[in-house]
Design a protein around this motif. Structure first.
Motif, mmCIF file in Angstrom:
data_model
loop_
_atom_site.group_PDB
_atom_site.id
_atom_site.type_symbol
_atom_site.label_atom_id
_atom_site.label_comp_id
_atom_site.label_asym_id
_atom_site.label_seq_id
_atom_site.Cartn_x
_atom_site.Cartn_y
_atom_site.Cartn_z
ATOM 1 N N ILE A 46 48.058 33.455 35.481
ATOM 2 C CA ILE A 46 46.590 33.377 35.631
ATOM 3 C C ILE A 46 45.923 34.601 35.147
ATOM 4 O O ILE A 46 45.745 35.368 35.809
ATOM 5 N N ILE A 101 46.843 30.561 31.503
ATOM 6 C CA ILE A 101 45.461 30.081 31.794
ATOM 7 C C ILE A 101 44.669 31.053 31.887
ATOM 8 O O ILE A 101 44.763 32.284 32.477
ATOM 9 N N LYS A 129 40.194 31.989 32.192
ATOM 10 C CA LYS A 129 39.059 31.142 32.279
ATOM 11 C C LYS A 129 38.038 31.476 30.851
ATOM 12 O O LYS A 129 36.890 31.033 30.790
ATOM 13 N N VAL A 150 40.936 28.234 37.392
ATOM 14 C CA VAL A 150 41.713 27.812 38.681
ATOM 15 C C VAL A 150 41.009 27.784 39.660
ATOM 16 O O VAL A 150 40.330 28.832 40.246
ATOM 17 N N THR A 151 41.116 26.519 40.377
ATOM 18 C CA THR A 151 40.323 26.509 41.678
ATOM 19 C C THR A 151 41.232 26.734 42.976
ATOM 20 O O THR A 151 40.748 26.964 44.117
ATOM 21 N N LYS A 152 42.382 26.499 42.915
ATOM 22 C CA LYS A 152 43.337 26.640 44.120
ATOM 23 C C LYS A 152 44.873 26.767 43.715
ATOM 24 O O LYS A 152 45.189 26.490 42.653
ATOM 25 N N LEU A 153 45.456 27.735 44.473
ATOM 26 C CA LEU A 153 46.999 27.651 44.392
ATOM 27 C C LEU A 153 47.645 26.717 45.039
ATOM 28 O O LEU A 153 47.268 26.279 46.294
ATOM 29 N N VAL A 185 48.982 25.475 40.082
ATOM 30 C CA VAL A 185 47.473 25.866 40.648
ATOM 31 C C VAL A 185 46.832 24.339 40.107
ATOM 32 O O VAL A 185 47.417 23.541 39.379
ATOM 33 N N ALA A 199 43.642 23.415 38.195
ATOM 34 C CA ALA A 199 42.775 24.255 37.028
ATOM 35 C C ALA A 199 41.585 23.130 36.584
ATOM 36 O O ALA A 199 42.084 22.076 36.197
ATOM 37 N N THR A 243 44.211 38.437 37.297
ATOM 38 C CA THR A 243 42.891 37.836 37.220
ATOM 39 C C THR A 243 41.620 39.122 37.051
ATOM 40 O O THR A 243 40.629 38.768 36.823
ATOM 41 N N ASP A 279 38.326 36.249 41.215
ATOM 42 C CA ASP A 279 38.985 35.031 41.681
ATOM 43 C C ASP A 279 40.450 35.003 42.142
ATOM 44 O O ASP A 279 40.671 34.326 42.938
ATOM 45 N N LEU A 301 41.656 33.419 45.682
ATOM 46 C CA LEU A 301 42.773 32.441 45.888
ATOM 47 C C LEU A 301 44.121 32.886 46.423
ATOM 48 O O LEU A 301 44.608 31.764 47.341
#
Lengths: 572, 246
Positions: free
Chosen positions: A11, A36, A38, A158-161, A171, A173, A193, A212, A216
């Protein structure tokens, strides 16, 4: 919604993340790596690093001195075994970058050149003029393109692990272009990140540095280590906060107050302009408070003067500084001093990780600025961070590849359910949210202003308590935000809202950690506790989440690992 | 004295709702002469209209995200000063010659593929081991390729390029400049590997000496020179009897 699966998932597409991706593939060419980011990787904030990367390359230098400089610079909060391993790996990584094409500046004999840097007792900072981060990032990114095993997910947020049976398995994403939520699973996940500078108003950090990865990991149950240790760089341009590299002083620039005095003689007489960042930033603020700063349209400042270096040296060693002066300040640094003042620059704290990048969550690794492997302690020395990204990026890539080789495959069923839940959470909290009257821009600006005021170069108990209340109020108002943009296509209001959510989270760990450390060490300077207290605080702070119901982190303390360098008074 | 204000007209386009891009006008305060076009967009996003979408990050002219058309010219909005336009309105549009994803956000996948196609990495017949230390390289050797290594992939040159505007198959200024950057690097031996990609690419022969790409480059790269040099390389390769250059 879709699902994609890798052996190793990285990430972040900055220096640490790309270095980790390449290291994973080189450790095991049969694995598939997902990366990944952003933003497009070459936009990552590594690009803004200027001064260089520290490594022992010269016969007159030694691992011991680099280690000692780093440990003393850290105000003895660094884990010494980690520092000792780091200084041995850094030269190998710098040579690796050279083989990949990094245009390091050279000595007349064609060898990689080195320059002096703050807190370093000898010349050991390798550099590519004053665009070192830019050249390193583009070199490593372009090199990464030749590895077919690395699959990129550019502009995915990515919003969550995903955690299953206490193990990180991937994740969720958001693909920014389509608005689609994907579960991207992997046997091992590496967080790379970057920093969180945007929690402050006055920062060198780009818009994307919003903590981020730290948020996370914190939400997934990992500890955030030494979050009170925030670095303020002495030389940012007023108004924009654009970084003026420490290499300006490394190459011989003077820092002067309004009386024309090189005031650092009263603070770091043996190092002068090459003192460490924490001490010089405090010296500048102290001078401002004593009325010896210049007054400008954008606040107080000092002069950074390179006029005596001459045009030729400036154009060869500091061309980007001349460009920044011209483009952003309308000055020519060959003829004019540069106005500068301390500016938030770097986060020593981060996701607690061991020497191989492994965090306390199985399958989860961290490297680069988002991690705290114990290298930087209370204050990072300039030019150690680019090297850190290389050394620990590579280490985490190798470790993750090895773990992925023996780890059980990720099972699909719980992942599908977790993806569904997370997509619903984001939709309900933001995209489909109705009502609300708070603008995220307003909350963000208030947070940044409050953090500048309460958790800056100097701190007090009163200031930090006030800040705790302010952040609590902002968190409460965040629940009433109004999102105007309901589009699924490149919805930057949605990502900005989620970034603000992350920033409010990590800010609270900074403030709670700072409030509990009743001493002054490294970048953490408490006016009410001006001395270092080794008896009580020769320890790492580790902040854990208590869950969304209770915003106050739970703090634990861990011993600092001391090997060869006993703590002593830190004078320069 | 009345507060100083400025009008920003920004392209709005949401493919979910709109059939074509349109301009939306914002009248905002302009209190500080240090403000750039990007500051204006950030003000609009934070205080006026949260739905405006655009890319940005470093705001110091090095990350390459914030390129847009400003009054018809490709610019990095982080160093396009409002004072240079005021009191006229500032028209901010997505970069020319690219598909629009949303508002001021362009689709640059095409460039990402082209970048990879020129193999922008050091190619050697034989790697030297890391233990062997660095390749020696003099400052003069660095100066050979230095300007081409300054490309920040901001896409302003593609927005300015008349050939790319007509024919998206053209490899384009930045990708050719970056190929040149590696070809000219004393450590690299990949010239013959890259040459077919560049020589066979569409459009290189249509490139005139106009050099709009070099004019708009914010980093002093001269892609037009890279393209002309590449034409010469290509010609030499096919006309010399033993044109197997490395």
């Amino acid at each position: 919604m879709g699902t994609e699966s890798y052996d190793v998932l990285v990430i972040g597409g900055g220096l640490a993340g790309i270095r980790a991706s390449i290291a994973a593939v080189e450790a095991n060419p049969r694995i598939r790596v997902g990366m990944i980011s952003k933003v497009y990787p070459m936009r990552s904030h590594t690009v803004s690093a200027e001064g260089g990367a520290a490594a022992v390359l010269r016969p007159e230098d030694s691992y011991e001195t680099h280690a000692f400089d780093t440990i003393k610079g850290s105000d003895y909060l660094a884990d010494q075994d980690v520092v000792e391993a780091f200084v041995r790996e850094a030269p190998i990584e710098v040579i690796q970058m050279e083989h990949w094409g990094c245009p390091w500046s050279r000595d007349p004999d064609g060898k990689i050149s080195v320059r002096p840097f703050g807190g370093m007792t000898t010349w050991r900072t390798c550099f590519a003029a004053d665009k070192s981060g830019f050249h390193m990032l583009h070199t490593v990114f372009q090199t990464s393109l030749k590895y077919e095993q690395i699959h990129r997910h550019d502009e995915a947020f990515v919003t969550k692990l995903l955690i299953e049976d206490s193990r990180c398995v991937g994740v969720v994403a958001l693909d920014q272009r389509t608005g689609r939520f994907d579960a991207i699973t992997a046997k091992a996940v590496i967080l790379a990140t970057g920093g969180l500078g945007r929690v402050y108003a006055f920062t060198t950090n780009g818009n994307i540095c919003t903590g981020d990865g730290m948020a996370l990991a914190y939400r997934a149950g990992a500890g955030l280590k030494d979050m009170e240790m925030v670095q303020f760089h002495p030389t940012g341009l007023p108004f924009t906060g654009i970084l003026i590299t420490e290499a300006v002083r490394g190459e011989g620039g003077y820092l002067t107050n309004k009386n024309g005095d090189r005031f650092l003689k009263d603070y770091v007489p043996n190092k002068m302009e090459l003192g460490p960042r924490d001490i010089i930033s405090r010296a500048m603020v102290t001078e401002f408070e004593s009325g010896r700063g210049f007054e400008g349209p954008h606040g107080k400042y000092m002069n950074l003067d390179v006029r005596h270096l001459g045009e030729e040296v400036i154009d060869r060693k500091l061309p980007f500084m001349r460009e920044l002066g011209r483009e952003f300040m309308g000055i020519d640094i060959v003829h004019d001093p540069i106005p500068v003042r301390p500016v938030q620059h770097y986060m020593m704290g981060g996701v607690g990780a061991d020497i191989s990048g492994a965090t306390e969550i199985l399958g989860l690794y961290a490297a680069g600025e988002c991690a705290n492997v114990g290298l930087n302690g209370g204050n990072r020395l300039g030019s150690n961070s680019l090297s850190e990204c290389l050394v620990f990026g590579a280490a985490s890539g190798r470790a993750a590849a090895e773990y992925a080789g023996s780890a059980k495959p990720v099972t699909a069923n719980p992942v599908d359910a977790m993806l569904w839940d997370e997509a619903r959470r984001v939709e309900a909290a933001y995209l489909e949210k109705t009502g609300g009257d708070e603008k995220i821009g307003t909350i963000r600006e208030e947070m940044q202003r409050d953090m500048d005021a309460g958790a800056g170069v100097f701190r007090t108990k009163e200031g930090l308590e006030k800040l705790t209340d302010q952040l609590g109020g902002l968190r409460e108002r965040f629940g009433r935000i109004k999102i105007e943009d309901s589009s699924r296509t490149f919805n930057t209001e949605l990502t900005a809202a989620m970034e603000l959510d992350f920033m409010l989270e990590v800010s609270q760990t900074i403030v709670a950690s700072a409030l509990a450390r009743d001493e002054s060490r490294g970048a953490h300077a408490r006016r009410d506790f001006p001395e270092r207290n080794d008896e009580k605080f020769l320890k790492h702070t580790v902040a854990f989440s208590r869950g969304i119901e209770d915003p106050r982190p739970r703090l634990e303390y861990r011993d600092v690992r001391i090997t060869n360098f006993k703590p002593q008074a830190r004078t320069y | 004295m009345a507060e100083k204000r400025i009008t920003i007209q920004a392209t709005r386009f949401d493919p979910e709702k709109d059939s074509a891009p349109r301009l939306q006008s914002y009248d905002i305060p302009f209190p500080d002469d240090s403000m750039v076009v990007l500051d204006a967009l950030n003000y609009i996003k934070a205080h006026v209209d949260g739905t405006l979408s655009y890319r940005w990050s470093c705001r110091m002219g090095i990350c390459g995200s914030c390129g847009m058309m400003v009054n018809g010219t490709p610019k990095l909005t982080c160093n396009a000063f409002l004072r240079d336009y005021w009191p006229r309105p500032v028209i901010v549009q997505p970069l020319n010659n690219f598909p629009i994803i949303r508002d001021l956000v362009i689709d640059m996948d095409d460039f990402m593929h082209k970048l990879k196609s020129v193999q922008p990495w050091i190619i050697r017949k034989q790697e030297i081991p890391l233990g062997g230390g660095e390749h020696r390289q003099t400052t003069a050797q660095i100066d050979e390729f230095k300007q081409f290594s300054q490309c920040i992939n901001c896409m302003l040159c593609y927005a300015a390029c008349p050939v790319y505007g007509l024919n998206n198959d053209f490899l384009g200024p930045a990708a050719i400049a970056l190929a040149r950057r590696y070809n000219l690097d004393s450590r690299d031996e990949g010239f013959t590997k890259r040459l077919p990609v560049i020589a066979d690419s569409e459009g290189i022969w249509e490139c005139s000496f106009v050099g709009e790409c070099s004019v708009v480059c914010p980093k002093g790269v001269d892609p037009a020179k890279a393209i002309q040099q590449t034409k010469l390389d290509t010609t030499l390769r096919f006309t010399l009897p033993f044109g197997n250059r490395d």
